[in-house]
Design an enzyme around this catalytic site. Structure first.
Site, PDB file in Angstrom:
ATOM      1  N   ARG A   1       0.836  -1.204   0.000  1.00 23.68           N
ATOM      2  CA  ARG A   1       0.000   0.000   0.000  1.00 23.68           C
ATOM      3  C   ARG A   1       0.870   1.253   0.000  1.00 23.68           C
ATOM      4  NH1 ARG A   1      -2.723  -3.610   3.680  1.00 23.68           N
ATOM      5  NH2 ARG A   1      -4.754  -4.205   2.832  1.00 23.68           N
TER       6      ARG A   1
ATOM      7  N   ASP B   1      -9.577  -4.809   8.460  1.00 25.09           N
ATOM      8  CA  ASP B   1      -8.722  -5.907   8.952  1.00 25.09           C
ATOM      9  C   ASP B   1      -9.337  -6.537  10.208  1.00 25.09           C
ATOM     10  OD1 ASP B   1      -6.222  -5.187   7.182  1.00 25.09           O
ATOM     11  OD2 ASP B   1      -6.853  -3.340   8.142  1.00 25.09           O
TER      12      ASP B   1
ATOM     13  N   ARG C   1     -12.086  -8.800   9.304  1.00 24.93           N
ATOM     14  CA  ARG C   1     -11.547 -10.076   8.790  1.00 24.93           C
ATOM     15  C   ARG C   1     -11.114 -10.961   9.959  1.00 24.93           C
ATOM     16  NH1 ARG C   1      -8.220  -6.909   4.126  1.00 24.93           N
ATOM     17  NH2 ARG C   1      -9.827  -7.020   2.523  1.00 24.93           N
TER      18      ARG C   1
ATOM     19  N   HIS D   1      -2.838   0.359   8.524  1.00 21.69           N
ATOM     20  CA  HIS D   1      -3.579  -0.523   7.624  1.00 21.69           C
ATOM     21  C   HIS D   1      -2.555  -0.946   6.565  1.00 21.69           C
ATOM     22  CE1 HIS D   1      -6.534  -2.206   4.943  1.00 21.69           C
ATOM     23  NE2 HIS D   1      -6.289  -1.318   4.003  1.00 21.69           N
TER      24      HIS D   1
HETATM   25  P1  6V0 Z   1     -10.372   2.163  -9.171  1.00 21.84           P
HETATM   26  O1  6V0 Z   1     -11.364   1.118  -9.511  1.00 21.84           O
HETATM   27  O2  6V0 Z   1      -9.236   2.405 -10.105  1.00 21.84           O
HETATM   28  O3  6V0 Z   1     -11.151   3.522  -8.905  1.00 21.84           O
HETATM   29  C1  6V0 Z   1     -10.510   4.738  -8.631  1.00 21.84           C
HETATM   30  C2  6V0 Z   1     -11.369   5.835  -9.227  1.00 21.84           C
HETATM   31  O4  6V0 Z   1     -10.826   7.093  -8.843  1.00 21.84           O
HETATM   32  C3  6V0 Z   1     -11.402   5.811 -10.763  1.00 21.84           C
HETATM   33  O5  6V0 Z   1     -12.747   5.763 -11.218  1.00 21.84           O
HETATM   34  C4  6V0 Z   1     -10.716   7.112 -11.153  1.00 21.84           C
HETATM   35  O6  6V0 Z   1     -11.221   7.683 -12.353  1.00 21.84           O
HETATM   36  C5  6V0 Z   1     -11.017   7.971  -9.934  1.00 21.84           C
HETATM   37  N1  6V0 Z   1     -10.123   9.118  -9.814  1.00 21.84           N
HETATM   38  C6  6V0 Z   1      -8.789   9.185 -10.021  1.00 21.84           C
HETATM   39  N2  6V0 Z   1      -8.332  10.426  -9.811  1.00 21.84           N
HETATM   40  C7  6V0 Z   1      -9.419  11.183  -9.463  1.00 21.84           C
HETATM   41  C8  6V0 Z   1      -9.602  12.536  -9.108  1.00 21.84           C
HETATM   42  N3  6V0 Z   1      -8.573  13.405  -9.087  1.00 21.84           N
HETATM   43  N4  6V0 Z   1     -10.851  12.952  -8.799  1.00 21.84           N
HETATM   44  C9  6V0 Z   1     -11.907  12.097  -8.820  1.00 21.84           C
HETATM   45  N5  6V0 Z   1     -11.777  10.795  -9.158  1.00 21.84           N
HETATM   46  C10 6V0 Z   1     -10.554  10.343  -9.466  1.00 21.84           C
HETATM   47  O7  6V0 Z   1      -9.689   1.844  -7.744  1.00 21.84           O
HETATM   48  P2  6V0 Z   1     -10.400   1.146  -6.499  1.00 21.84           P
HETATM   49  O8  6V0 Z   1     -11.753   1.712  -6.340  1.00 21.84           O
HETATM   50  O9  6V0 Z   1     -10.231  -0.323  -6.567  1.00 21.84           O
HETATM   51  O10 6V0 Z   1      -9.460   1.651  -5.294  1.00 21.84           O
HETATM   52  C11 6V0 Z   1      -9.455   3.022  -4.920  1.00 21.84           C
HETATM   53  C12 6V0 Z   1      -8.489   3.238  -3.763  1.00 21.84           C
HETATM   54  O11 6V0 Z   1      -8.974   2.583  -2.589  1.00 21.84           O
HETATM   55  C13 6V0 Z   1      -7.077   2.670  -3.996  1.00 21.84           C
HETATM   56  O12 6V0 Z   1      -6.122   3.587  -3.507  1.00 21.84           O
HETATM   57  C14 6V0 Z   1      -7.076   1.403  -3.179  1.00 21.84           C
HETATM   58  O13 6V0 Z   1      -5.783   1.005  -2.785  1.00 21.84           O
HETATM   59  C15 6V0 Z   1      -7.921   1.833  -2.001  1.00 21.84           C
HETATM   60  N6  6V0 Z   1      -8.477   0.761  -1.180  1.00 21.84           N
HETATM   61  C16 6V0 Z   1      -8.510   0.975   0.142  1.00 21.84           C
HETATM   62  C17 6V0 Z   1      -9.000   0.017   0.994  1.00 21.84           C
HETATM   63  C18 6V0 Z   1      -8.978   0.262   2.483  1.00 21.84           C
HETATM   64  O14 6V0 Z   1      -9.234  -0.652   3.285  1.00 21.84           O
HETATM   65  N7  6V0 Z   1      -8.689   1.477   2.920  1.00 21.84           N
HETATM   66  C19 6V0 Z   1      -9.533  -1.201   0.493  1.00 21.84           C
HETATM   67  C20 6V0 Z   1      -9.542  -1.385  -0.852  1.00 21.84           C
HETATM   68  C21 6V0 Z   1      -8.973  -0.439  -1.790  1.00 21.84           C
END
Ligand code: 6V0
Length: 309
Positions: free
Chosen positions: A93, A153, A156, A180
């Site tokens: 991460r 976590d 889980r 995390h």
């Molecule tokens: P994804 O499916 O790629 O979605 C990310 C979205 O963000 C996309 O639709 C992009 O277009 C959008 N985006 C990018 N830049 C911008 C911006 N400047 N303004 C608005 N929208 C934007 O990724 P996913 O949804 O799978 O993951 C998103 C983030 O969550 C990642 O950093 C993961 O690592 C994180 N997670 C965190 C978790 C936690 O427990 N905290 C768990 C799972 C994923």
């Protein structure tokens, strides 16, 4: 006064896998009146609006889903930030940091000035580092800027323990604390099943603690390797945190928040309400756990200091 579900508004910034799963969970649990979807990919965002709106027509849903701007998001009761790059298989991460701090900066400056009592909920990774930076950049009181942290976590962990003990996960109090990420640890000394200390409820030999903690830690990577992203677990965690806030529930949750003693954000259990972190709970960790907490904080501070350079 807590806002009621008909008038409260939540913005989801970044409606990819995690953002969409969070919206879906929020709709099913009827947490708020309106959900605004914000994403740089406008056509994709509009598709998510249509798809998720279908879910609101399921029954007597009181939630309306629509597209929103950064400015509108800054006026919502809660802003959930899931915008950012996600881990690739084998990536930690913390390796996402450069990309996601840049995105965070542009997202927050687009939303300013915030409604005075807005709660910022960071989900994008590395969540503890981004929560620390979001507190600085947003200018909001620290109690109003939190991260989902080790809540996922901990869920889980509870799931695994529930299977071993053959009791409902809701009867288990057990926390994963710290980062995390790689330096997280399980606070075994305060874990209980139905109020009974875990040593007595699940005697030694029933399971290997180290193996179980490792299994909890590696779950995200297993999911990412198999399907590219984790989404439903974190989506339900976001809905639960939002519900605790909007209904001023005062649930105790292990979420990422400012720790003066550690000079960064990391997860310890807090009381969660409409103002965000209502208060910390003093935790009687044993010496080994206290050491692990300090080490986790040290790892995070090093990354934060490195990112400032
Ligand atoms: P994804 O499916 O790629 O979605 C990310 C979205 O963000 C996309 O639709 C992009 O277009 C959008 N985006 C990018 N830049 C911008 C911006 N400047 N303004 C608005 N929208 C934007 O990724 P996913 O949804 O799978 O993951 C998103 C983030 O969550 C990642 O950093 C993961 O690592 C994180 N997670 C965190 C978790 C936690 O427990 N905290 C768990 C799972 C994923």
């Amino acid at each position: 006064m807590p806002t009621n579900k008909l008038t409260s508004r939540i913005a989801i910034v970044g409606v990819g896998d995690v953002g969409a799963a969070a919206v879906f969970a929020l709709i099913l649990s009827s947490v708020c009146g309106q959900i605004l979807l914000v994403d740089t990919k406008e056509a994709f965002r509009d598709g998510q609006v249509l798809d998720l709106s279908d879910a609101t027509h399921r029954g007597n849903s009181s939630t309306h889903v629509r597209a929103g701007t950064y400015q509108e998001a800054g006026q919502c009761d809660i802003v959930v930030i899931t915008a950012g790059a996600k881990q690739k298989p084998g990536e930690s991460r913390l390796q996402l940091i450069g990309r996601n701090i840049g995105i965070l900066g542009s997202v927050i400056s687009g939303m300013k000035p915030f409604k005075q009592d807005t709660i910022l909920l960071l989900v994008a990774n590395p969540v503890d580092v981004l929560t620390t930076f979001a507190q600085e950049i947003s200018g909001l009181p620290k109690a109003q800027v939190i991260g989902s942290g080790t809540f996922l976590d901990s869920i889980r962990l509870r799931g695994h323990l529930a299977e071993k003990a053959e009791v409902a996960a809701s009867s288990i109090d057990a926390y994963v604390l710290g980062e995390h990420g790689d330096s997280q640890f399980v606070a075994w000394s305060i874990a209980t099943i139905g109020g009974v200390p875990i040593d007595k409820a699940l005697p030694a030999g029933t399971f290997d603690r180290r193996e179980l903690a490792e299994s909890v830690k590696s779950t995200a990577q297993k999911i990412i390797e198999a399907k590219g992203a984790t989404s439903y677990g974190i989506g339900s965690v976001v809905a639960s945190i939002c519900s605790s806030i909007l209904f001023d529930k005062h649930n105790v949750r292990p979420i990422s928040h400012w720790q003066q003693d550690h000079d960064c954000c990391l997860s310890l259990p807090v009381v969660l309400g409409r103002k965000g972190v209502v208060r910390n709970l003093p935790l009687p960790l044993d010496d080994e756990e206290t050491k692990l907490l300090h080490e986790s904080a040290k790892d995070l501070r090093e990354v934060i200091d490195g990112a400032r350079k």
